[in-house]
Design an enzyme around this catalytic site. Structure first.
Site, PDB file in Angstrom:
ATOM      1  N   ASP A   1      25.694 -18.060  -7.360  1.00  0.00           N
ATOM      2  CA  ASP A   1      26.045 -19.352  -7.953  1.00  0.00           C
ATOM      3  C   ASP A   1      25.557 -20.510  -7.103  1.00  0.00           C
ATOM      4  OD1 ASP A   1      27.371 -18.029 -10.018  1.00  0.00           O
ATOM      5  OD2 ASP A   1      29.283 -18.041  -8.948  1.00  0.00           O
TER       6      ASP A   1
ATOM      7  N   TYR B   1      29.010  -8.662  -0.219  1.00  0.00           N
ATOM      8  CA  TYR B   1      29.145 -10.085   0.072  1.00  0.00           C
ATOM      9  C   TYR B   1      30.002 -10.262   1.323  1.00  0.00           C
ATOM     10  CZ  TYR B   1      27.239 -11.821  -4.361  1.00  0.00           C
ATOM     11  OH  TYR B   1      26.406 -12.136  -5.409  1.00  0.00           O
TER      12      TYR B   1
ATOM     13  N   ARG C   1      22.496 -12.501  -9.575  1.00  0.00           N
ATOM     14  CA  ARG C   1      22.582 -13.949  -9.467  1.00  0.00           C
ATOM     15  C   ARG C   1      23.527 -14.349  -8.339  1.00  0.00           C
ATOM     16  NH1 ARG C   1      23.911 -15.348 -15.829  1.00  0.00           N
ATOM     17  NH2 ARG C   1      22.259 -14.063 -16.764  1.00  0.00           N
TER      18      ARG C   1
ATOM     19  N   ARG D   1      34.897 -15.045  -5.135  1.00  0.00           N
ATOM     20  CA  ARG D   1      35.621 -16.281  -4.801  1.00  0.00           C
ATOM     21  C   ARG D   1      37.028 -16.284  -5.395  1.00  0.00           C
ATOM     22  NH1 ARG D   1      31.519 -20.575  -6.951  1.00  0.00           N
ATOM     23  NH2 ARG D   1      33.216 -21.997  -6.388  1.00  0.00           N
TER      24      ARG D   1
END
Length: 260
Positions: free
Chosen positions: A67, A126, A65, A213
């Site tokens: 966000d 990422y 997933r 994050r």
């Protein structure tokens, strides 16, 4: 749509590489019936295109997933098709002709029948883009965190150097995370300059909810306060989210690559 020439043939498993601009999406995952209608998701958009091609619903399996507001340059997914006449690579133009412009299929190929985009993934990477110049252009704003200054990159890399190996990442997950375990295997994390941007890159076998994050927000907060490098590792070892810093914004975060 299934025709006479496909009824006796086994389903082919097609692997996709997908990029998307997450600015106008609630995230990757299809919404529940109760939440349907509250906004778009990437999975739903691609499944709608697949249904138009096939004449029936086709489930899409994503590698993981992302966000709301988070982008992707290399999301991976797979689906099973009963269309025999389309070569695997032709799913790229076929799907792109049916998709909105903020979702693009970058590559398609045939995968082994048992391939599963989520369970077979070995590493996910990422990248987070921080704009360190005085003012980004308007078109860049959805794709960067406008920091407005150059942080101490050496200090950031010293702090991030402990993000390697099997680690309990409880200190950097959001409340409500439903993962069965909060231990993840991290392959490493680093900061490097790219023009007026600073790139934060992190790779792991998997990530907790908002983990990237939370890590970045904590690192930037500690650097801004002139903390010692050991303070970050102490937060990590504490497994206490209340000791970590703020969560970085979703803008600037990209699912960059998935390795199998």
């Amino acid at each position: 749509m299934k025709g006479p020439e496909t009824e006796s043939l086994p389903l082919r498993n097609i692997k996709l590489k997908i990029s998307y601009d997450g600015s106008r999406f609630l995230g990757w995952q299809r919404q529940s019936e109760q939440a349907a209608g509250k906004g778009r998701t990437v999975q739903e958009e691609i499944e709608k295109a697949l249904e138009k091609m096939h004449g029936h619903p086709v489930p899409l399996i994503g590698s993981g997933r992302t966000d709301s507001g988070v982008h992707a340059a290399g999301q991976a997914a797979n689906f099973h098709t009963d269309i025999a006449r389309i070569p695997p690579e032709r799913f790229v133009p076929a799907l792109n002709s049916l998709l909105p412009l903020d979702v693009r299929i970058m590559d398609s190929c045939e995968a082994p029948p048992s391939f599963h985009a989520r369970f077979d993934a070995r590493a996910r990477t990422y990248r987070f883009f921080l704009y360190c110049g005085s003012r980004p252009c308007a078109h860049e704003m959805p794709y960067v965190w406008a920091l407005g200054r150059w942080p101490d990159v050496r200090l950031l890399n010293r702090m991030a150097s402990c993000l390697r190996g099997e680690i309990d990442c409880s200190a950097f997950t959001a409340s409500g995370d439903q993962s069965k375990t909060r231990t993840r295997y991290l392959y490493g994390a680093r900061f490097f300059p790219e023009g007026e941007k600073l790139v934060f890159e992190i790779s792991a076998n998997a990530f907790l909810w908002k983990m990237v994050r939370s890590i970045l927000g904590t690192l930037i907060d500690l650097e801004r306060r002139g903390a010692q490098a050991g303070e970050f590792s102490a937060i990590l070892e504490s497994r206490d989210r209340s000791r970590a810093g703020p969560t970085a914004p979703g803008t600037g975060l990209f699912l960059w690559d998935v390795r199998y």
